[in-house]
Design a protein around this motif. Structure first.
Motif, PDB file in Angstrom:
ATOM      1  N   SER A 496     -18.077  17.977   6.048  1.00 50.67           N
ATOM      2  CA  SER A 496     -19.313  17.287   6.632  1.00 50.67           C
ATOM      3  C   SER A 496     -19.261  17.008   8.185  1.00 50.67           C
ATOM      4  CB  SER A 496     -19.253  15.910   6.030  1.00 50.67           C
ATOM      5  OG  SER A 496     -20.037  15.006   6.176  1.00 50.67           O
ATOM      6  N   PRO A 497     -18.453  16.935   8.624  1.00 48.80           N
ATOM      7  CA  PRO A 497     -18.467  16.454  10.174  1.00 48.80           C
ATOM      8  C   PRO A 497     -18.794  17.808  11.215  1.00 48.80           C
ATOM      9  CG  PRO A 497     -16.296  16.230   9.801  1.00 48.80           C
ATOM     10  CD  PRO A 497     -16.939  16.596   8.621  1.00 48.80           C
ATOM     11  N   THR A 498     -18.282  18.875  10.614  1.00 47.70           N
ATOM     12  CA  THR A 498     -18.000  20.244  11.437  1.00 47.70           C
ATOM     13  C   THR A 498     -18.841  21.256  11.008  1.00 47.70           C
ATOM     14  OG1 THR A 498     -16.137  20.699  10.372  1.00 47.70           O
ATOM     15  CG2 THR A 498     -15.791  19.444  12.372  1.00 47.70           C
ATOM     16  N   THR A 499     -19.087  21.479   9.689  1.00 49.14           N
ATOM     17  CA  THR A 499     -20.008  22.642   9.293  1.00 49.14           C
ATOM     18  C   THR A 499     -21.303  22.674   9.593  1.00 49.14           C
ATOM     19  OG1 THR A 499     -18.498  22.775   7.335  1.00 49.14           O
ATOM     20  CG2 THR A 499     -20.818  23.751   7.162  1.00 49.14           C
ATOM     21  N   VAL A 500     -21.869  23.623  10.306  1.00 46.15           N
ATOM     22  CA  VAL A 500     -23.289  23.989  10.504  1.00 46.15           C
ATOM     23  C   VAL A 500     -23.769  24.894   9.635  1.00 46.15           C
ATOM     24  CG1 VAL A 500     -23.013  23.147  12.593  1.00 46.15           C
ATOM     25  CG2 VAL A 500     -22.676  25.518  12.226  1.00 46.15           C
TER      26      VAL A 500
END
Length: 629
Positions: A496-500
């Motif tokens: 959730s915080p890092t994936t693009v």
């Protein structure tokens, strides 16, 4: 209204006659002299053929007509396809001398499929060799059994040829109309008083019956009668300015300053300059834009307008992202591709590769079926050899780029052999994403399905996955497109915080091609259907020539003087086959080819240079991505 025909049947000459009759021009141009109104490109004037569709607007009495003159040469069939998508009616031109030709049959089948009302105009009745009775028989046998001759011809095949309106035999016309309307048949059998004209108008509008007119576009004979036929039988546009806006873009070109100019048919509603309009691309999300300027086709010219409405054809400025086939306003049902895509390609070379690629990319905007591909070489797709000359001429005259071409080669495709699956977890991946796919063959098209919950992944990530899947399928195991495949998304994972979205775009090609590799693919070559007319005494030589080029003859019809052959021929050997025909047949051969199907390549499968960094080699793929970053 469209004018369509096999090449050299006289479409552009007929357009000139109609413009002259409408008072738009005061002198009739000649194709041979290169001074016709609708053939404006230098190469069109030089070659005497139509290459790009041209629009011209005029009035026939109280009937406003937007006429589209289309190309006849099979190399430019994509232009015809785009014009057909916006027509209310058509005139199919047939030469009284050459008769029903292969392209004529292809066009008639397409008009029937789209239910476009059409009149038939038999041109060149003043030429030696012109035919009437047996040509009508050919029209009924090869094009439509519901052909209704509206005229008789006197002094056929001479410069004095003339036409007389038939008091069309009521019995013959009644029988043709009764076959297609049970209510009319019942009253016909009761010998009731019937309005044949009203029933004929109704059945022409439903594309069930086709009136046949005769004349000569060169001398003007039969043109007034054809104009009256257009006014009497072809249906008028029915869209209302009060309805919601519906419009379709069928042509994109660039002006002198390089700005885009999009020609569109306003089907219903109204459109005003500098007001927002919804655009529905054929293969992308809807967006909003504003046309900075509008020109309407009127009285043979394009005139500025602030507001246009249903029934008009317009040229729109300021739509930077517009493409052929896009719809404006409210989306309507898309007409599928009518003709096969190009099956040939060639390498294009120039001193300045950057300028060449930019120029070809702009040309591809005007013709979506010209696919430009940049790998070790720059390649462009083609329908035939004539397109090479057109592309070279356009690049030189419009972009100042001189080019040479390599030998034309066929465009292969890959067929999936079985079912395959692959998956990568985030722990296996260089990127903060995980994905899994299952692939399987289907009969036609690309199918994409979800076996994961839609809400388990943000919508932007789903979009990135699907878009990358479709892009990856342009290059299979051997570098060729995979056109018939189902891809199911079986697994997804993300942090959730890092994936693009870019994590999925980079990972998808690796995993998808792993699944395809497990399924395996077969490289398929394009196969053309051919129709060939040759002198009967040359048949044995021609049959040997067909076999030599890996062709198969499926049908032969012989007369005392002529032979008609039909069969299949690989696209790879079609041009060499055609180039030797004149020698074998004393220059009397008439060949027409259309795409038929694909067949497995015999021998080692040919590979195509990749443009995607090669996801089949993970180390090479990652290095390529890092260099591009």
């Amino acid at each position: 209204m469209g004018i369509v025909a096999h090449v050299d049947a006289g479409k552009t000459s007929l357009t000139e006659r109609l413009l002259y009759a409408a008072g738009v021009i005061d002198r009739i141009g000649r194709v041979d002299d290169g001074n016709t109104r609708t053939d404006s490109m230098e190469l069109e004037r030089k070659r005497g053929i139509t290459i790009r569709s041209a629009v011209v607007s005029f009035a026939l009495g109280d009937l406003p007509v937007n006429l589209i003159d289309t190309p006849g040469h099979s190399d430019f069939i994509a232009e015809v396809e785009r014009a057909l998508s916006v027509l209310d009616g058509a005139v199919l031109v047939i030469s009284a001398v050459e008769g029903v030709q292969p392209q004529t049959r292809l066009l008639m089948r397409t008009l029937d499929r789209l239910r476009i009302p059409a009149l038939l105009f038999v041109n060149k009745i003043d030429r030696v060799g012109a035919r009437y009775d047996d040509l009508l028989a050919d029209i009924r046998r090869l094009l439509t059994p519901a052909a209704v001759p509206m005229e008789s011809v006197a002094e056929l095949g001479t410069r004095s040829a003339s036409v007389d309106l038939l008091a069309v035999q009521r019995a013959e016309l009644g029988e043709i109309l009764a076959e297609r309307n049970d209510a009319f048949l019942e009253r016909y059998l009761e010998d009731a008083e019937l309005d044949h004209a009203a029933e004929l108008r109704s059945q022409v509008a439903r594309a069930e019956v086709h009136p046949v007119y005769f004349g000569s576009a060169m001398t003007g004979v039969g043109i007034p009668e054809l104009i009256e036929g257009i006014r009497s039988w072809l249906p008028r546009a029915s869209g209302s300015p009060d309805d919601e806006l519906r419009a379709r873009v069928f042509k994109v070109e660039r002006g002198a300053a390089g700005q885009k100019l999009a020609s569109a048919r306003i089907v219903s509603g109204t459109l005003a300059a500098r007001t927002p309009v919804a655009v529905h691309p054929g293969d992308g999300p809807q967006y909003q834009t504003r046309p900075s300027g509008i020109e309407v086709y009127r009285d043979g010219t394009r005139q500025p307008a602030d507001r246009v409405e249903a029934g008009q054809i317009v040229a729109l400025r300021g739509l930077k992202s517009i493409r052929i086939g896009d719809q404006l306003g409210v989306r309507t049902r898309q007409v599928g591709q009518l003709f096969a895509p190009p099956t040939l390609e060639t390498v294009v070379r120039a001193r300045d590769r950057v300028r060449l690629f930019q120029a070809l990319t702009q040309l591809a905007e005007q013709d979506p079926l010209i696919r430009v591909r940049k790998a070790d070489d720059i390649t462009v797709s083609l329908y035939g050899e004539v397109q090479k000359e057109v592309i070279a001429s356009l690049l030189a005259s419009e972009y100042g780029v001189e080019v040479t071409f390599s030998e034309t080669t066929p465009i292969h495709v890959e067929r999936l052999d079985g079912v395959g699956a692959a998956m990568r977890e985030i722990t296996d991946s260089l990127w903060a994403a995980g994905v899994g796919f299952r692939v399987s063959p289907v009969a036609e098209g690309i199918e994409y399905g979800l076996e994961v919950e839609l809400g388990a992944l943000p919508r932007a990530f789903h979009t990135a996955v699907e878009e990358t899947v479709r892009q990856t399928l342009h290059q299979g195991l051997y570098g060729w497109e995979i056109p018939n495949i189902r891809v199911d998304l079986t697994h997804t994972a993300y942090y959730s915080p890092t994936t693009v979205a870019a994590d999925f775009r980079r990972l998808v090609p690796l995993v998808l091609l792993e699944a395809i590799a497990e399924a395996g693919t077969t490289v398929m070559e394009p196969l053309n259907h051919f129709e060939l007319d040759v002198p009967s005494d040359t048949v044995s030589r021609v049959l040997a020539h067909v076999a030599e080029h890996r062709g198969v003859v499926s049908q032969t019809m012989l007369t005392e003087t002529q032979a008609h052959l039909e069969g299949t021929l690989p696209a790879a050997t079609t041009h060499p086959f055609e180039s030797h025909l004149p020698t074998l047949t004393r220059g009397e051969a008439l060949l027409a080819t259309t795409f038929h199907s694909h067949q497995p390549v015999a021998g080692p499968p040919p590979a195509r240079a990749r443009t995607d960094g090669n996801p089949l080699n993970e180390k090479q793929y990652v290095l390529n991505l890092n260099r591009s970053a």
